[in-house]
Design a protein around this motif. Sequence first.
Motif, PDB file in Angstrom:
ATOM      1  N   TYR A  28     -34.736 -25.988 -41.782  1.00 17.58           N
ATOM      2  CA  TYR A  28     -34.319 -25.131 -40.681  1.00 17.58           C
ATOM      3  C   TYR A  28     -34.942 -25.625 -39.376  1.00 17.58           C
ATOM      4  O   TYR A  28     -36.089 -26.083 -39.347  1.00 17.58           O
ATOM      5  CB  TYR A  28     -34.738 -23.680 -40.918  1.00 17.58           C
ATOM      6  N   THR A  29     -34.194 -25.525 -38.304  1.00 14.07           N
ATOM      7  CA  THR A  29     -34.697 -25.882 -36.981  1.00 14.07           C
ATOM      8  C   THR A  29     -34.758 -24.626 -36.126  1.00 14.07           C
ATOM      9  O   THR A  29     -33.773 -23.887 -36.032  1.00 14.07           O
ATOM     10  CB  THR A  29     -33.782 -26.917 -36.308  1.00 14.07           C
ATOM     11  N   PHE A  30     -35.921 -24.380 -35.513  1.00 16.16           N
ATOM     12  CA  PHE A  30     -36.128 -23.172 -34.730  1.00 16.16           C
ATOM     13  C   PHE A  30     -36.228 -23.527 -33.249  1.00 16.16           C
ATOM     14  O   PHE A  30     -36.779 -24.562 -32.868  1.00 16.16           O
ATOM     15  CB  PHE A  30     -37.425 -22.475 -35.157  1.00 16.16           C
ATOM     16  N   SER A  31     -35.712 -22.656 -32.428  1.00 16.42           N
ATOM     17  CA  SER A  31     -35.829 -22.833 -30.981  1.00 16.42           C
ATOM     18  C   SER A  31     -37.205 -22.346 -30.525  1.00 16.42           C
ATOM     19  O   SER A  31     -37.937 -21.689 -31.272  1.00 16.42           O
ATOM     20  CB  SER A  31     -34.736 -22.040 -30.260  1.00 16.42           C
ATOM     21  N   GLU A  32     -37.543 -22.682 -29.275  1.00 19.57           N
ATOM     22  CA  GLU A  32     -38.761 -22.126 -28.710  1.00 19.57           C
ATOM     23  C   GLU A  32     -38.556 -20.635 -28.468  1.00 19.57           C
ATOM     24  O   GLU A  32     -37.431 -20.172 -28.242  1.00 19.57           O
ATOM     25  CB  GLU A  32     -39.099 -22.825 -27.395  1.00 19.57           C
ATOM     26  N   PRO A  33     -39.616 -19.840 -28.522  1.00 13.59           N
ATOM     27  CA  PRO A  33     -39.461 -18.390 -28.408  1.00 13.59           C
ATOM     28  C   PRO A  33     -39.072 -17.968 -26.996  1.00 13.59           C
ATOM     29  O   PRO A  33     -39.433 -18.607 -26.009  1.00 13.59           O
ATOM     30  CB  PRO A  33     -40.850 -17.856 -28.783  1.00 13.59           C
ATOM     31  N   ILE A  34     -38.298 -16.879 -26.918  1.00 13.69           N
ATOM     32  CA  ILE A  34     -37.921 -16.248 -25.662  1.00 13.69           C
ATOM     33  C   ILE A  34     -38.424 -14.818 -25.692  1.00 13.69           C
ATOM     34  O   ILE A  34     -38.155 -14.078 -26.640  1.00 13.69           O
ATOM     35  CB  ILE A  34     -36.402 -16.272 -25.442  1.00 13.69           C
ATOM     36  N   HIS A  35     -39.196 -14.438 -24.694  1.00 10.07           N
ATOM     37  CA  HIS A  35     -39.758 -13.094 -24.645  1.00 10.07           C
ATOM     38  C   HIS A  35     -38.730 -12.150 -24.017  1.00 10.07           C
ATOM     39  O   HIS A  35     -38.296 -12.342 -22.880  1.00 10.07           O
ATOM     40  CB  HIS A  35     -41.054 -13.101 -23.837  1.00 10.07           C
ATOM     41  N   LEU A  36     -38.339 -11.139 -24.776  1.00  7.98           N
ATOM     42  CA  LEU A  36     -37.369 -10.147 -24.315  1.00  7.98           C
ATOM     43  C   LEU A  36     -38.118  -8.887 -23.894  1.00  7.98           C
ATOM     44  O   LEU A  36     -38.880  -8.312 -24.680  1.00  7.98           O
ATOM     45  CB  LEU A  36     -36.371  -9.821 -25.420  1.00  7.98           C
ATOM     46  N   ILE A  37     -37.939  -8.487 -22.637  1.00 11.49           N
ATOM     47  CA  ILE A  37     -38.614  -7.305 -22.095  1.00 11.49           C
ATOM     48  C   ILE A  37     -37.553  -6.270 -21.745  1.00 11.49           C
ATOM     49  O   ILE A  37     -36.632  -6.550 -20.976  1.00 11.49           O
ATOM     50  CB  ILE A  37     -39.443  -7.660 -20.852  1.00 11.49           C
ATOM     51  N   VAL A  38     -37.649  -5.089 -22.339  1.00 11.52           N
ATOM     52  CA  VAL A  38     -36.746  -3.979 -22.041  1.00 11.52           C
ATOM     53  C   VAL A  38     -37.453  -3.058 -21.060  1.00 11.52           C
ATOM     54  O   VAL A  38     -38.546  -2.551 -21.338  1.00 11.52           O
ATOM     55  CB  VAL A  38     -36.348  -3.218 -23.316  1.00 11.52           C
ATOM     56  N   SER A  39     -36.858  -2.852 -19.890  1.00 12.90           N
ATOM     57  CA  SER A  39     -37.494  -2.074 -18.835  1.00 12.90           C
ATOM     58  C   SER A  39     -36.689  -0.814 -18.554  1.00 12.90           C
ATOM     59  O   SER A  39     -35.455  -0.795 -18.656  1.00 12.90           O
ATOM     60  CB  SER A  39     -37.592  -2.916 -17.554  1.00 12.90           C
ATOM     61  N   TYR A  40     -37.384   0.255 -18.183  1.00 11.10           N
ATOM     62  CA  TYR A  40     -36.757   1.516 -17.816  1.00 11.10           C
ATOM     63  C   TYR A  40     -36.962   1.826 -16.328  1.00 11.10           C
ATOM     64  O   TYR A  40     -36.823   2.965 -15.912  1.00 11.10           O
ATOM     65  CB  TYR A  40     -37.334   2.654 -18.667  1.00 11.10           C
ATOM     66  N   ASP A  41     -37.289   0.802 -15.527  1.00 12.81           N
ATOM     67  CA  ASP A  41     -37.480   1.001 -14.093  1.00 12.81           C
ATOM     68  C   ASP A  41     -36.123   1.123 -13.396  1.00 12.81           C
ATOM     69  O   ASP A  41     -35.081   0.676 -13.905  1.00 12.81           O
ATOM     70  CB  ASP A  41     -38.267  -0.160 -13.489  1.00 12.81           C
ATOM     71  N   TRP A  42     -36.138   1.712 -12.222  1.00 19.77           N
ATOM     72  CA  TRP A  42     -34.922   1.785 -11.425  1.00 19.77           C
ATOM     73  C   TRP A  42     -34.458   0.397 -10.990  1.00 19.77           C
ATOM     74  O   TRP A  42     -33.266   0.154 -10.849  1.00 19.77           O
ATOM     75  CB  TRP A  42     -35.163   2.644 -10.170  1.00 19.77           C
ATOM     76  N   LEU A  43     -35.420  -0.508 -10.783  1.00 23.57           N
ATOM     77  CA  LEU A  43     -35.108  -1.830 -10.231  1.00 23.57           C
ATOM     78  C   LEU A  43     -35.942  -2.877 -10.951  1.00 23.57           C
ATOM     79  O   LEU A  43     -37.151  -2.678 -11.174  1.00 23.57           O
ATOM     80  CB  LEU A  43     -35.426  -1.849  -8.725  1.00 23.57           C
ATOM     81  N   ILE A  44     -35.323  -3.965 -11.359  1.00 21.80           N
ATOM     82  CA  ILE A  44     -36.051  -5.075 -11.978  1.00 21.80           C
ATOM     83  C   ILE A  44     -35.597  -6.378 -11.332  1.00 21.80           C
ATOM     84  O   ILE A  44     -34.497  -6.468 -10.763  1.00 21.80           O
ATOM     85  CB  ILE A  44     -35.817  -5.145 -13.504  1.00 21.80           C
ATOM     86  N   LEU A  45     -36.465  -7.385 -11.410  1.00 19.68           N
ATOM     87  CA  LEU A  45     -36.136  -8.733 -10.927  1.00 19.68           C
ATOM     88  C   LEU A  45     -35.886  -9.612 -12.135  1.00 19.68           C
ATOM     89  O   LEU A  45     -36.782  -9.817 -12.963  1.00 19.68           O
ATOM     90  CB  LEU A  45     -37.268  -9.296 -10.070  1.00 19.68           C
ATOM     91  N   GLN A  46     -34.676 -10.131 -12.253  1.00 21.57           N
ATOM     92  CA  GLN A  46     -34.319 -10.995 -13.372  1.00 21.57           C
ATOM     93  C   GLN A  46     -34.550 -12.454 -12.977  1.00 21.57           C
ATOM     94  O   GLN A  46     -34.074 -12.914 -11.938  1.00 21.57           O
ATOM     95  CB  GLN A  46     -32.855 -10.779 -13.765  1.00 21.57           C
ATOM     96  N   SER A  47     -35.280 -13.170 -13.834  1.00 25.57           N
ATOM     97  CA  SER A  47     -35.567 -14.590 -13.625  1.00 25.57           C
ATOM     98  C   SER A  47     -35.092 -15.376 -14.834  1.00 25.57           C
ATOM     99  O   SER A  47     -34.863 -14.803 -15.908  1.00 25.57           O
ATOM    100  CB  SER A  47     -37.070 -14.807 -13.413  1.00 25.57           C
ATOM    101  N   PRO A  48     -34.934 -16.704 -14.720  1.00 25.59           N
ATOM    102  CA  PRO A  48     -34.453 -17.503 -15.852  1.00 25.59           C
ATOM    103  C   PRO A  48     -35.372 -17.396 -17.053  1.00 25.59           C
ATOM    104  O   PRO A  48     -36.606 -17.340 -16.916  1.00 25.59           O
ATOM    105  CB  PRO A  48     -34.410 -18.932 -15.297  1.00 25.59           C
ATOM    106  N   ALA A  49     -34.774 -17.349 -18.244  1.00 24.80           N
ATOM    107  CA  ALA A  49     -35.566 -17.289 -19.467  1.00 24.80           C
ATOM    108  C   ALA A  49     -36.152 -18.648 -19.828  1.00 24.80           C
ATOM    109  O   ALA A  49     -37.240 -18.736 -20.397  1.00 24.80           O
ATOM    110  CB  ALA A  49     -34.711 -16.769 -20.619  1.00 24.80           C
ATOM    111  N   LYS A  50     -35.460 -19.735 -19.468  1.00 20.51           N
ATOM    112  CA  LYS A  50     -35.940 -21.075 -19.796  1.00 20.51           C
ATOM    113  C   LYS A  50     -36.971 -21.534 -18.765  1.00 20.51           C
ATOM    114  O   LYS A  50     -36.963 -21.077 -17.627  1.00 20.51           O
ATOM    115  CB  LYS A  50     -34.770 -22.058 -19.842  1.00 20.51           C
ATOM    116  N   PRO A  51     -37.856 -22.455 -19.140  1.00 15.35           N
ATOM    117  CA  PRO A  51     -38.824 -22.986 -18.174  1.00 15.35           C
ATOM    118  C   PRO A  51     -38.107 -23.686 -17.008  1.00 15.35           C
ATOM    119  O   PRO A  51     -37.084 -24.342 -17.191  1.00 15.35           O
ATOM    120  CB  PRO A  51     -39.649 -23.975 -18.999  1.00 15.35           C
ATOM    121  N   ILE A  52     -38.659 -23.529 -15.832  1.00 14.22           N
ATOM    122  CA  ILE A  52     -38.112 -24.140 -14.624  1.00 14.22           C
ATOM    123  C   ILE A  52     -38.950 -25.370 -14.287  1.00 14.22           C
ATOM    124  O   ILE A  52     -40.184 -25.304 -14.246  1.00 14.22           O
ATOM    125  CB  ILE A  52     -38.121 -23.148 -13.447  1.00 14.22           C
ATOM    126  N   PHE A  53     -38.265 -26.495 -14.050  1.00  5.89           N
ATOM    127  CA  PHE A  53     -38.946 -27.737 -13.689  1.00  5.89           C
ATOM    128  C   PHE A  53     -38.552 -28.146 -12.275  1.00  5.89           C
ATOM    129  O   PHE A  53     -37.575 -27.643 -11.707  1.00  5.89           O
ATOM    130  CB  PHE A  53     -38.586 -28.863 -14.675  1.00  5.89           C
TER     131      PHE A  53
END
Length: 360
Positions: free
Chosen positions: A63-88
């Motif tokens: 089996y081949t596994f991907s690198e982990p992605i942290h999933l955050i569930v927020s209940y705030d009125w406003l959130i800032l969404q950023s890329p899940a993958k590393p940025i270079f």
Amino acid sequence: MAGVFYFSPALLWAAQMLLAGCHAAASFEALQCEGPASTQESMCHPEDDLTDPKEVRFQVKGYTFSEPIHLIVSYDWLILQSPAKPIFEGDPLVLRCQAWQDWPLTQVTFYRDGAALGPPGPSKEISITVAQKADSGHYHCSAVLRSPGPGSPEAASPVALTVHELFRAPVLRVTPSAEPQEGKPVTLSCQTKLPLQRSAARLLFSFYKDGRTVRSRGPSPEFQIPTASEAHSGSYWCEAATEDNQVWKQSPKLEIRVQGPSSSAAPTALTPAPPQKADAPETTSTKPPEPLPPLPTPSAKDPDSFSLPQGPDPHLYHQMRVLLKQIQDMRVLLGHLVIELRDLSSHLKLETTKGPAKHE
């Protein structure tokens, strides 16, 4: 220690329903697994070492596994969404100010490390075409939620964003050394490395000498000099760049000095230089110089005199005469100095002997 857990179909369905329920009140997000799939049965035990930070992907019994992605569930009125993958470096970067249930926003402002990146506006996104390491920081956004929202200004929690280095500044290496022998081959190597996440990217290399390009952009990180000569001596450096030239870095300069033939080689015969026009010694006359008289030969009256046979070069002969004349003048001055020292010594002795007689 990190482990991979396997659920039964019923338990996995329950987890999916729970996850869908958490997003149903706000928004729906899709998770997609990209890459080769495998249907082989496999087991992963807690004692398996899956925590090597150097490995982005790992395999366990087929089996081949991907690198982990942290999933955050927020209940705030406003959130800032950023890329899940590393940025270079060189990547495009898009940040989105997301409201609860995608309610409309106005007066949207984006911040980095507490400083506003621009005036308030209607756009819910901000984009950076080419990300640089300087773009790293803590980002957040603020906005006013319009109807059916509460109509009040809200601010999202800060999100830490890191722009990773795509590759380090290259280092120029020389083989066999920075002081090669003349006539030998020399290889210059521009050394740097891409991260595993971007190992499929392609770098192009250029080489420079004394401010001039000796080899323009190419895929090979090496530049070869088949036969080194003194003309190849100089200050070299190299440059590594991405194909789109969005990210480029130069190496420190390196001095290369090609060494001539070794001292053990047979010396070459020296031929006398052709006669040159002698500098006129302390004269402004434009007449051609007359032949120089021969130097005096040693005699009984002047045993310290010197003689020098006239050589093939009148200018060299004149310089030797001047040098010998200066030596003779120095000998005369030293002789006068010795005499004066003797007189001074005799005078001091005389004063010393007269001193005690006066006291009597």
